[in-house]
Design a protein around this motif. Structure first.
Motif, PDB file in Angstrom:
ATOM      1  N   GLN A 118       0.745  -1.341  -0.472  1.00  0.00           N
ATOM      2  CA  GLN A 118      -0.356  -0.019  -0.205  1.00  0.00           C
ATOM      3  C   GLN A 118       0.443   1.320  -0.032  1.00  0.00           C
ATOM      4  N   GLY A 119       2.288   0.721   0.173  1.00  0.00           N
ATOM      5  CA  GLY A 119       3.200   2.377   0.085  1.00  0.00           C
ATOM      6  C   GLY A 119       4.411   2.972   1.472  1.00  0.00           C
ATOM      7  N   HIS A 120       3.955   3.954   1.248  1.00  0.00           N
ATOM      8  CA  HIS A 120       4.380   4.184   2.737  1.00  0.00           C
ATOM      9  C   HIS A 120       3.428   4.659   4.107  1.00  0.00           C
ATOM     10  N   LEU A 121       3.392   4.061   4.991  1.00  0.00           N
ATOM     11  CA  LEU A 121       2.029   4.262   6.068  1.00  0.00           C
ATOM     12  C   LEU A 121       2.946   4.382   7.590  1.00  0.00           C
ATOM     13  N   ARG A 122       2.166   5.090   7.959  1.00  0.00           N
ATOM     14  CA  ARG A 122       2.416   5.679   9.396  1.00  0.00           C
ATOM     15  C   ARG A 122       0.910   4.434  10.528  1.00  0.00           C
ATOM     16  N   THR A 123       1.650   3.834  10.750  1.00  0.00           N
ATOM     17  CA  THR A 123       0.566   3.055  11.621  1.00  0.00           C
ATOM     18  C   THR A 123       1.130   2.789  13.099  1.00  0.00           C
ATOM     19  N   LEU A 124      -0.181   2.758  14.263  1.00  0.00           N
ATOM     20  CA  LEU A 124      -0.817   2.846  15.201  1.00  0.00           C
ATOM     21  C   LEU A 124      -1.523   1.501  15.402  1.00  0.00           C
ATOM     22  N   SER A 125      -0.405   0.469  16.438  1.00  0.00           N
ATOM     23  CA  SER A 125      -0.672  -1.439  16.892  1.00  0.00           C
ATOM     24  C   SER A 125      -1.349  -0.843  18.249  1.00  0.00           C
ATOM     25  N   MET A 126      -2.037  -1.657  18.839  1.00  0.00           N
ATOM     26  CA  MET A 126      -2.949  -1.299  19.839  1.00  0.00           C
ATOM     27  C   MET A 126      -3.199  -2.774  20.707  1.00  0.00           C
ATOM     28  N   ALA A 127      -2.428  -3.330  21.343  1.00  0.00           N
ATOM     29  CA  ALA A 127      -3.224  -4.487  21.918  1.00  0.00           C
ATOM     30  C   ALA A 127      -4.912  -3.662  23.626  1.00  0.00           C
ATOM     31  N   VAL A 128      -5.607  -4.894  23.502  1.00  0.00           N
ATOM     32  CA  VAL A 128      -6.818  -4.822  24.038  1.00  0.00           C
ATOM     33  C   VAL A 128      -6.227  -5.686  24.692  1.00  0.00           C
ATOM     34  N   VAL A 129      -6.463  -5.321  26.090  1.00  0.00           N
ATOM     35  CA  VAL A 129      -6.637  -5.752  27.314  1.00  0.00           C
ATOM     36  C   VAL A 129      -7.922  -6.111  28.146  1.00  0.00           C
ATOM     37  N   LEU A 130      -8.323  -7.248  28.112  1.00  0.00           N
ATOM     38  CA  LEU A 130      -9.694  -7.747  28.720  1.00  0.00           C
ATOM     39  C   LEU A 130      -9.335  -8.400  30.203  1.00  0.00           C
ATOM     40  N   GLY A 131      -9.999  -8.165  30.984  1.00  0.00           N
ATOM     41  CA  GLY A 131     -10.193  -9.087  32.423  1.00  0.00           C
ATOM     42  C   GLY A 131      -8.346  -9.457  32.730  1.00  0.00           C
ATOM     43  N   GLY A 132      -7.578  -8.328  31.973  1.00  0.00           N
ATOM     44  CA  GLY A 132      -6.083  -9.135  32.610  1.00  0.00           C
ATOM     45  C   GLY A 132      -5.151  -9.747  31.447  1.00  0.00           C
ATOM     46  N   LEU A 144       1.269   7.911   4.031  1.00  0.00           N
ATOM     47  CA  LEU A 144       1.872   8.688   4.348  1.00  0.00           C
ATOM     48  C   LEU A 144       2.453   9.626   2.504  1.00  0.00           C
ATOM     49  N   SER A 145       1.132   8.759   1.905  1.00  0.00           N
ATOM     50  CA  SER A 145       2.949   9.177   0.312  1.00  0.00           C
ATOM     51  C   SER A 145       2.786  10.744  -0.036  1.00  0.00           C
ATOM     52  N   LEU A 146       1.163  11.395   1.040  1.00  0.00           N
ATOM     53  CA  LEU A 146       0.920  12.864   0.806  1.00  0.00           C
ATOM     54  C   LEU A 146       1.721  13.832   1.293  1.00  0.00           C
ATOM     55  N   LEU A 147       1.665  13.186   2.613  1.00  0.00           N
ATOM     56  CA  LEU A 147       3.041  14.055   3.610  1.00  0.00           C
ATOM     57  C   LEU A 147       4.615  14.552   2.480  1.00  0.00           C
ATOM     58  N   ASP A 148       4.897  12.763   2.487  1.00  0.00           N
ATOM     59  CA  ASP A 148       6.353  12.586   1.751  1.00  0.00           C
ATOM     60  C   ASP A 148       6.796  13.199   0.278  1.00  0.00           C
ATOM     61  N   ALA A 149       5.278  13.866  -0.334  1.00  0.00           N
ATOM     62  CA  ALA A 149       5.095  14.355  -0.966  1.00  0.00           C
ATOM     63  C   ALA A 149       5.398  16.101  -1.055  1.00  0.00           C
ATOM     64  N   THR A 150       4.582  16.065  -0.282  1.00  0.00           N
ATOM     65  CA  THR A 150       5.039  17.941   0.681  1.00  0.00           C
ATOM     66  C   THR A 150       6.067  17.936   0.827  1.00  0.00           C
ATOM     67  N   LEU A 151       6.945  17.188   1.773  1.00  0.00           N
ATOM     68  CA  LEU A 151       7.795  17.181   2.213  1.00  0.00           C
ATOM     69  C   LEU A 151       8.846  17.251   0.871  1.00  0.00           C
ATOM     70  N   ARG A 152       8.828  16.874   0.503  1.00  0.00           N
ATOM     71  CA  ARG A 152      10.041  16.401  -0.423  1.00  0.00           C
ATOM     72  C   ARG A 152       9.414  17.580  -0.976  1.00  0.00           C
ATOM     73  N   ASN A 153       8.101  17.973  -1.518  1.00  0.00           N
ATOM     74  CA  ASN A 153       8.920  19.682  -2.410  1.00  0.00           C
ATOM     75  C   ASN A 153       9.097  21.083  -1.494  1.00  0.00           C
ATOM     76  N   LEU A 154       9.096  20.787  -0.262  1.00  0.00           N
ATOM     77  CA  LEU A 154       9.187  21.526   0.746  1.00  0.00           C
ATOM     78  C   LEU A 154      10.648  21.456   0.775  1.00  0.00           C
ATOM     79  N   VAL A 155      11.423  20.624   0.615  1.00  0.00           N
ATOM     80  CA  VAL A 155      12.660  20.473   0.367  1.00  0.00           C
ATOM     81  C   VAL A 155      13.674  21.270  -0.716  1.00  0.00           C
TER      82      VAL A 155
END
Length: 247
Positions: A118-132, A144-155
């Motif tokens: 899918q390309g360059h991704l920013r991920t959040l992985s969260m473990a859900v604990v129930l009853g310990g 993050l393709s848009l962010l990468d393109a924005t930073l490249r243009n800025l650079v």
């Protein structure tokens, strides 16, 4: 290498270095800010999933995925403790691999940058604990393709502006230093003329300020010429008097 060229190179290098440092700092701060906003958006998505999650009568997880905003380009996966994919957002299609294999085994909330089909991704992985005990692992990711393109243009923009500003500083320094050092060339030419003509009565003209470095140098040089002229005149008079007495 002339003093004028050396000073021009130094001033240009300082200008380019300062602008380059400012560009790096600006790009870094913008990148951190955008990544922080992305992480906050992923956390909101995961928290919304957790609030809509409950245990079915068979002890398995029942999850209602929230209505995702297509403009945010967010992907979601729900994994059980056995590593089975429980649910996934429609945007992933037939993709059934973990968005972040490392985050799936982390056992805690973790943000990571990953590169998959899918390309360059920013991920959040969260473990859900129930009853310990671990219940499920929620993985949310956004491109993050848009962010990468924005930073490249800025650079590219910052590099172009730095090069242009450095060239402009070099030209300005070349002409500015030339104007500042022009009186020194006058000093050199006058000194050579005095040496060739043996004319100690000449003085170096200077129209600038007397209290600056060049003015002080010219003043000291003129004072030296005046003293040498007086000594030379005194010597000539002494020789004339001696010659007269001898005759």
């Amino acid at each position: 290498m002339s003093l004028r060229l050396r000073l021009t190179i130094i001033y240009s290098a300082l200008t380019g270095g300062i602008l380059l440092l400012l560009g790096v700092v600006t790009t870094t701060l913008i990148s951190i800010s955008l990544i922080s906003q992305t992480d906050e958006m992923l956390a909101q998505v995961v928290n919304k999933i957790v609030t809509n999650m409950y245990v079915d009568p068979l002890g398995g997880p029942t999850v209602f995925l929230p209505q995702l905003n297509p403009a945010e380009n967010v992907y979601v996966q729900i994994w059980d403790t056995q590593g089975n994919l429980v649910s996934a957002s429609p945007g992933l299609g037939s993709f059934e691999e973990p968005l972040d294999p490392v985050g799936l085994q982390a056992g805690k909330a973790i943000y990571r940058d990953v590169y998959i089909s899918q390309g360059h991704l920013r991920t959040l992985s969260m473990a859900v604990v129930l009853g310990g005990h671990p219940f499920v692992v929620i993985q949310a990711a956004t491109s993050l393709s848009l962010l990468d393109a924005t930073l490249r243009n800025l650079v590219n923009i910052l590099v172009g502006m730095t090069l242009f500003a450095t060239l402009l500083a070099a030209l300005a320094s070349w002409f500015g230093v030339g104007q500042a050092l022009a009186p020194l060339k006058t000093v050199t030419d006058t000194a050579l003329q005095i040496t060739r003509a043996d004319d100690l009565s000449r003085r170096i003209p200077y129209r600038g300020q007397d209290n600056d470095e060049v003015g002080q140098l010219i003043y000291a040089f003129n004072e030296t010429l005046e003293r040498l002229e007086k000594l030379f005149v005194s010597q000539q008079r002494f020789l004339a008097d001696v010659s007269h007495e001898l005759r």
